[in-house]
Design a protein around this motif. Structure first.
Motif: not given
Length: 596
Positions: A51-58, A72-78, A119-124, A254-260
């Motif tokens: 999960v952590a490697p997806l934070n910046r890219s998402s 959703t961002p690349t890697g989230f589905r997997d 955090l973006s990944f966890r939102v889902y 949004k300002m943040g959690i752009k991957g959510a």
């Protein structure tokens, strides 16, 4: 910026402070220390490596909406498929619907790791557990049999649909409608905004819990009902069937959690089913809300931990200037900035707020477990009162703390913290929403005073104060801890007096409730952390006295406790002075005089 779960500190909190093994034995869930440690280790691997490697890219990629479908961002589905396949989604679910029945004390550690990793990944997935809880407690057997199994497994996710353009905090203004149908269902019509994970491509179905009004509903919050409205209506065999008449009309930028995906959801006569009794939707939703607010508190904690890790790593490596006492690293061009007192002030503030909050999260999670699982009904009621008192503190204080710690992380990095490539500014942007959603922190403070303190005349808060006073008394005879016990005892006496003053002022003038609420909640939160830091210091001293090893770890706990008491706890003095300033200085200025 990498993330590594703070397993040693988590084990200290769970095993040495709160004895999670005995807790599990009381709950009769079949878990023991070895199994708990194994779960935490695997959770650390998953969150750190997957999960952590997806934070910046998402954050860079964000989400897209095309023809009503969110990508959703690349890697989230997997990553989400691994989340489901490895049983993380079902961790806390009821066992009769395929869940594993893990206690919140254990799950909270994993959820903190998820928040820190991305955090973006966890939102889902974050609201699904609360939706499961609301449906499990209030739903009909037919609805539970059709939807709970898939939601518990994580193959179907859940959302919470409250907010409308004109109805945020004030749900009395809610306009969405529910029309009864001949088959016992309802046609749901309305628009909801700020819906986390309202549309996504990770789960095969999305189950929306929607607040709406029946045609004959009374006005205000007493006329709100709760409905289950799925994206795909479940077939008799449990598979997703016909597409419902609902859609994602837009995603927020949004300002943040752009991957959510934060969605505007439109319900156009969508088929839904009543959960609980008519016009009792808010009570049903609050079953979900307590879990959601606890989870948001963990979001603040997770982001704070990741910021601290980044700041500490940077402070050890960044060379700037020389120590005030002379060169600490004479073989290098300059000293690492961790030698400078002000950098240490920031790092220790981060460290003690994060570790103290982790203790309070475990303490609160323990009460959540006892509320639902203690074998004695009377003890369940006791725990329920404590949970009600603590939830606004956890949600509000942890998220304020997360923003402060993230800001300190940027400061420690200096100019590098302000630019994107280092990852620190993202943490600060991502954390900002946590102070707003699931009830703003100002609303949490109002709830703390109006419903919790005034609701029982301060009885539950007094019981909590008694508990921490007893902790002080138990350690009062230990000379090694005198410098921790004495200031805390003084503050506890002050806290009791201040509680009485807040009660009197609030009963005398309703404006005082709003005027003092934020400062009193902050005051109380710092005191709670101080009590837990004393408990941690006592356990550390016990370990050192017993010669059990890990001298550096336990000595660090004692140093951290002393820093907290000397440099963080004194913040309560300013909160006390401010809340005693009264409501008149806030309300006396005419509105027209705010600007000329």
């Amino acid at each position: 910026m990498s993330y590594q779960a703070p397993l040693r500190d988590m084990r200290f909190v769970l095993h040495e402070m709160f004895d999670v093994g005995a807790h599990c034995e009381l709950l009769d869930n079949g878990l023991d220390r070895e199994l708990v440690d194994g779960v935490l280790e695997e959770a650390a691997r998953y969150t750190g490596e997957v999960v952590a490697p997806l934070n910046r890219s998402s954050d860079e990629e964000g989400v897209t909406l095309v023809d009503g479908k969110v990508t959703t961002p690349t890697g989230f589905r997997d990553a989400y498929q691994q989340y489901v396949d490895n049983g993380w989604a079902s961790m806390t679910g009821p066992t009769q619907y395929g869940g594993q029945g893990f206690p919140q004390m254990v799950a909270a550690s994993f959820h903190e790791m998820l928040m820190a990793a991305s955090l973006s990944f966890r939102v889902y997935s974050g609201l699904t557990e609360g939706a499961v809880l609301a449906l499990y407690k209030h739903g009909s057997e037919e609805l539970k049999n059709s939807y709970l199994g898939k939601m518990v497994s994580g193959s179907w996710t859940g959302t919470m649909c409250l907010t409308e353009p004109q109805a945020g905090t004030d749900l009395a203004l809610l306009r969405s409608k529910a029309e009864p149908q001949a088959d016992g269902s309802y046609a749901i019509t309305g628009s909801k905004i700020f819906i986390s994970g309202g549309e996504q491509d990770m789960s095969e179905n999305i189950v929306h819990l929607v607040l709406a009004r029946l045609p004959d509903a009374p006005a205000g919050v007493k006329g709100i009902s709760l409905f289950l409205v799925p994206k795909y209506i479940a077939k008799s065999n449990g598979a997703p069937g016909e597409k419902n008449t609902l859609s994602c009309g837009a995603i927020e930028h949004k300002m943040g959690i752009k991957g959510a995906a934060t969605c505007v959801m439109n319900f156009d006569g969508a088929k839904g089913w009543l959960i609980g009794s008519a016009n009792q939707g808010l009570a049903c939703m609050f079953t979900m809300m307590n879990d959601a607010r606890f989870q948001v508190g963990l979001q603040g904690l997770g982001i704070a931990e990741r910021s601290y890790q980044g700041a500490l790593s940077y402070a050890r490596e960044r060379l700037q200037s020389r120590a005030l006492t002379g060169a600490a690293a004479p073989d290098k061009a300059a000293d690492p900035i961790i030698v400078h007192p002000d950098v240490r002030r920031m790092l220790l503030t981060q460290k003690t707020l994060v570790e103290g909050s982790r203790m309070l999260s475990a303490y609160t999670a323990r009460q959540l477990d006892l509320e639902h699982g203690h074998p004695d009904p009377a003890e369940r009621k006791v725990a329920s009162k404590r949970v009600a008192l603590l939830i606004p503190i956890v949600k509000s204080f942890f998220t304020d703390m997360g923003q402060e710690v993230a800001s300190l992380g940027v400061q420690i990095y200096g100019g590098h913290g302000y630019i994107r490539e280092w990852g620190m500014e993202q943490l600060m942007r991502d954390s900002r929403i946590t102070q707003i959603y699931e009830g703003t922190n100002g609303i949490q403070a109002l709830d703390f005073i109006r419903r919790k303190l005034l609701g029982d005349g301060g009885a539950e808060l007094n019981a909590l104060q008694d508990e921490f006073a007893a902790l002080c008394d138990a350690q009062a005879g230990r000379s090694e801890l005198t410098d921790l016990v004495e200031p805390l005892q003084e503050r506890l006496h002050e806290w009791r007096d201040l509680t009485a003053e807040v009660l009197a002022a609030s009963n005398r003038d309703p404006q005082e409730i709003g005027a003092c609420s934020v400062d009193f909640l902050q005051y109380s939160s710092y005191l709670l952390l101080a009590g837990l830091w004393l408990q941690a210091a006592a356990r550390a001293q016990d370990a050192l006295d017993a010669g059990t090893g890990e001298v550096d770890f336990y000595t660090a706990k004692l140093h951290s406790a002393r820093f907290y008491m000397r440099r963080v706890l004194p913040r309560v003095s300013s909160h006390r002075e401010m809340l005693l300033g009264g409501a008149d200085c806030l309300m006396a200025l005419p509105e027209a005089h705010f600007a000329f």
